[in-house]
Write a protein that holds these residues in place. Structure first.
Motif, mmCIF file in Angstrom:
data_model
loop_
_atom_site.group_PDB
_atom_site.id
_atom_site.type_symbol
_atom_site.label_atom_id
_atom_site.label_comp_id
_atom_site.label_asym_id
_atom_site.label_seq_id
_atom_site.Cartn_x
_atom_site.Cartn_y
_atom_site.Cartn_z
ATOM 1 N N ARG A 1 0.847 -1.185 0.000
ATOM 2 C CA ARG A 1 0.000 0.000 0.000
ATOM 3 C C ARG A 1 0.886 1.240 0.000
ATOM 4 O O ARG A 1 1.733 1.410 0.885
ATOM 5 C CB ARG A 1 -0.903 0.033 1.241
ATOM 6 C CG ARG A 1 -1.857 -1.146 1.362
ATOM 7 C CD ARG A 1 -3.073 -0.937 0.467
ATOM 8 N NE ARG A 1 -4.067 -1.974 0.677
ATOM 9 C CZ ARG A 1 -4.121 -3.111 -0.001
ATOM 10 N NH1 ARG A 1 -3.201 -3.371 -0.928
ATOM 11 N NH2 ARG A 1 -5.076 -3.988 0.230
ATOM 12 N N ILE A 2 0.688 2.111 -0.984
ATOM 13 C CA ILE A 2 1.371 3.398 -1.021
ATOM 14 C C ILE A 2 0.318 4.485 -0.916
ATOM 15 O O ILE A 2 -0.667 4.482 -1.654
ATOM 16 C CB ILE A 2 2.191 3.562 -2.317
ATOM 17 C CG1 ILE A 2 3.350 2.556 -2.343
ATOM 18 C CG2 ILE A 2 2.722 4.991 -2.430
ATOM 19 C CD1 ILE A 2 4.140 2.560 -3.648
ATOM 20 N N ILE A 3 0.526 5.403 0.020
ATOM 21 C CA ILE A 3 -0.413 6.498 0.253
ATOM 22 C C ILE A 3 0.373 7.803 0.161
ATOM 23 O O ILE A 3 1.270 8.065 0.973
ATOM 24 C CB ILE A 3 -1.089 6.366 1.630
ATOM 25 C CG1 ILE A 3 -1.850 5.032 1.707
ATOM 26 C CG2 ILE A 3 -2.038 7.526 1.875
ATOM 27 C CD1 ILE A 3 -1.884 4.427 3.066
ATOM 28 N N ASN A 4 0.067 8.583 -0.847
ATOM 29 C CA ASN A 4 0.768 9.836 -1.073
ATOM 30 C C ASN A 4 -0.104 11.021 -0.667
ATOM 31 O O ASN A 4 -1.327 10.941 -0.696
ATOM 32 C CB ASN A 4 1.185 9.954 -2.538
ATOM 33 C CG ASN A 4 2.243 8.931 -2.918
ATOM 34 O OD1 ASN A 4 3.021 8.494 -2.073
ATOM 35 N ND2 ASN A 4 2.280 8.535 -4.175
ATOM 36 N N MET A 5 0.562 12.106 -0.329
ATOM 37 C CA MET A 5 -0.138 13.273 0.199
ATOM 38 C C MET A 5 -0.184 14.384 -0.845
ATOM 39 O O MET A 5 0.846 14.932 -1.235
ATOM 40 C CB MET A 5 0.566 13.775 1.462
ATOM 41 C CG MET A 5 -0.286 14.641 2.345
ATOM 42 S SD MET A 5 -1.676 13.773 3.134
ATOM 43 C CE MET A 5 -0.809 12.531 4.121
ATOM 44 N N THR A 6 -1.379 14.695 -1.301
ATOM 45 C CA THR A 6 -1.561 15.857 -2.165
ATOM 46 C C THR A 6 -2.224 16.950 -1.319
ATOM 47 O O THR A 6 -2.034 16.997 -0.106
ATOM 48 C CB THR A 6 -2.352 15.492 -3.441
ATOM 49 O OG1 THR A 6 -2.462 16.662 -4.265
ATOM 50 C CG2 THR A 6 -3.715 14.915 -3.146
ATOM 51 N N SER A 7 -2.997 17.837 -1.925
ATOM 52 C CA SER A 7 -3.575 18.954 -1.175
ATOM 53 C C SER A 7 -4.723 19.560 -1.959
ATOM 54 O O SER A 7 -4.776 19.450 -3.195
ATOM 55 C CB SER A 7 -2.505 20.027 -0.943
ATOM 56 O OG SER A 7 -3.064 21.232 -0.468
ATOM 57 N N VAL A 8 -5.615 20.208 -1.249
ATOM 58 C CA VAL A 8 -6.662 20.960 -1.932
ATOM 59 C C VAL A 8 -6.046 22.004 -2.857
ATOM 60 O O VAL A 8 -6.625 22.382 -3.882
ATOM 61 C CB VAL A 8 -7.610 21.611 -0.891
ATOM 62 C CG1 VAL A 8 -6.903 22.691 -0.106
ATOM 63 C CG2 VAL A 8 -8.863 22.167 -1.558
ATOM 64 N N ALA A 9 -4.824 22.440 -2.535
ATOM 65 C CA ALA A 9 -4.129 23.416 -3.381
ATOM 66 C C ALA A 9 -3.864 22.875 -4.776
ATOM 67 O O ALA A 9 -3.757 23.645 -5.737
ATOM 68 C CB ALA A 9 -2.813 23.831 -2.724
ATOM 69 N N ALA A 10 -3.757 21.556 -4.911
ATOM 70 C CA ALA A 10 -3.528 20.950 -6.219
ATOM 71 C C ALA A 10 -4.700 21.181 -7.158
ATOM 72 O O ALA A 10 -4.546 21.134 -8.385
ATOM 73 C CB ALA A 10 -3.281 19.452 -6.064
ATOM 74 N N HIS A 11 -5.866 21.442 -6.594
ATOM 75 C CA HIS A 11 -7.072 21.663 -7.393
ATOM 76 C C HIS A 11 -7.372 23.141 -7.627
ATOM 77 O O HIS A 11 -7.926 23.505 -8.666
ATOM 78 C CB HIS A 11 -8.288 21.030 -6.707
ATOM 79 C CG HIS A 11 -8.104 19.600 -6.350
ATOM 80 N ND1 HIS A 11 -7.768 18.631 -7.271
ATOM 81 C CD2 HIS A 11 -8.193 18.953 -5.152
ATOM 82 C CE1 HIS A 11 -7.675 17.452 -6.665
ATOM 83 N NE2 HIS A 11 -7.934 17.631 -5.380
ATOM 84 N N ASN A 12 -7.017 23.981 -6.644
ATOM 85 C CA ASN A 12 -7.428 25.385 -6.771
ATOM 86 C C ASN A 12 -6.265 26.373 -6.872
ATOM 87 O O ASN A 12 -6.481 27.580 -6.885
ATOM 88 C CB ASN A 12 -8.347 25.777 -5.603
ATOM 89 C CG ASN A 12 -7.660 25.733 -4.249
ATOM 90 O OD1 ASN A 12 -6.432 25.705 -4.147
ATOM 91 N ND2 ASN A 12 -8.453 25.734 -3.177
ATOM 92 N N GLY A 13 -5.037 25.868 -6.945
ATOM 93 C CA GLY A 13 -3.885 26.753 -7.101
ATOM 94 C C GLY A 13 -3.308 27.289 -5.817
ATOM 95 O O GLY A 13 -2.281 27.976 -5.829
ATOM 96 N N GLY A 14 -3.950 26.993 -4.681
ATOM 97 C CA GLY A 14 -3.417 27.405 -3.396
ATOM 98 C C GLY A 14 -3.678 28.866 -3.063
ATOM 99 O O GLY A 14 -4.287 29.609 -3.835
ATOM 100 N N GLY A 15 -3.183 29.261 -1.904
ATOM 101 C CA GLY A 15 -3.346 30.639 -1.451
ATOM 102 C C GLY A 15 -2.279 31.548 -2.030
ATOM 103 O O GLY A 15 -1.498 31.148 -2.898
ATOM 104 N N PRO A 16 -2.219 32.785 -1.540
ATOM 105 C CA PRO A 16 -1.243 33.748 -2.065
ATOM 106 C C PRO A 16 0.188 33.235 -1.947
ATOM 107 O O PRO A 16 0.592 32.704 -0.909
ATOM 108 C CB PRO A 16 -1.455 34.976 -1.165
ATOM 109 C CG PRO A 16 -2.854 34.844 -0.658
ATOM 110 C CD PRO A 16 -3.076 33.369 -0.492
ATOM 111 N N GLY A 17 0.948 33.354 -3.016
ATOM 112 C CA GLY A 17 2.363 33.004 -2.986
ATOM 113 C C GLY A 17 2.658 31.523 -2.900
ATOM 114 O O GLY A 17 3.763 31.148 -2.511
#
Length: 255
Positions: A140-156
């Motif tokens: 089992r491999i579990i990798n960590m992405t982020s909501v930022a991967a979908h919306n471009g993230g916050g400032p900077g």
């Protein structure tokens, strides 16, 4: 249906605090022997190891920089030697925004640091454990992405967001590549998770309040919320799930 990871060896990178610590604790509580890892803040990981052992579990600490291939190899080797077998469950939790910086000011050095800690570490940690998993007939491999991967993230944070999007796409490709070996590759995508160094470092109180007000469940997430998804993906309950992403964001982004 119960989750029983007895006899399994798990390795969680970046497990000194927050999500990584919660994931290591959850895996150990369900029977896995756990390798915990950090680059700095060794005393925090020692506390995690002590808590796991106090609860009757087995854990080992290996300090290593997962952006360096020689240290990745040492990390996995030492965990496997200490726990008596090859890694069954890999949780690539190590990652960092590093610094908020507008693209107009982005430097090559900062770009490389962000990509290395998020994407490079994931790619080469996966590579290092594949042979052992294939020999066992699964893993089992579990990798960590982020909501930022979908919306471009916050400032900077556009390069951080891009690195997490790359982790997501890479994981789908890897999932196809190793499915025939009985290895599943899935992702966890946290939204606004409190009690983490990420927001303690990069998010103001004003921004925190504004974000929580916009979350349908009206609260920030906890590391334990994310750890629950990690535990599920590590278990036989998720044996027919691969190349997928579990979004843990209280409804702030529905896909």
């Amino acid at each position: 249906m119960n989750i029983n990871l007895t006899g399994k060896i798990a390795l969680v990178t970046g497990s000194n605090a927050g999500i990584g610590r919660a994931a290591a604790m959850a895996l150990a509580a369900n029977g896995a022997k756990v390798g915990v890892n950090c680059l700095r803040n060794v005393e925090q990981v020692e506390e995690t190891v002590a808590a796991i052992r106090k609860a009757g579990g087995e854990a080992v600490l290996v300090q290593a920089d997962v952006t360096e291939l020689t240290q990745i190899d040492r990390l996995v080797t030492e965990v496997e030697q200490a726990l008596g077998g090859t890694v069954d469950i890999l949780v690539n939790n190590a990652g960092h925004l590093v610094q908020r910086l507008a693209n107009a000011e982005m430097t090559e050095e900062l770009y490389s640091r962000i990509m290395d800690v998020n994407l490079k570490s994931t790619v080469f940690m996966c590579k290092r454990v594949l042979a052992g998993m294939k020999a066992k007939g699964g893993g089992r491999i579990i990798n960590m992405t982020s909501v930022a991967a979908h919306n471009g993230g916050g400032p900077g944070s556009s390069i951080y967001a891009a690195s997490k999007a790359a982790v997501l796409t890479y994981s789908k490709g890897l999932a196809k590549e190793v499915a025939g070996d009985g290895i599943t590759v899935n992702l966890v995508s946290p939204g606004f998770i409190g009690n983490t160094m990420f927001h303690a470092t990069f998010t103001t109180d004003e921004a925190r309040k504004a974000t929580v007000n916009g979350i349908p469940l009206k609260r920030e997430g906890t590391p334990e919320d994310v750890a629950g998804a990690v535990l599920y993906l590590a278990s036989d309950l998720a044996s027919y799930l691969t190349g997928e992403t579990i979004e843990i964001n209280g409804g702030m982004l529905m896909r």
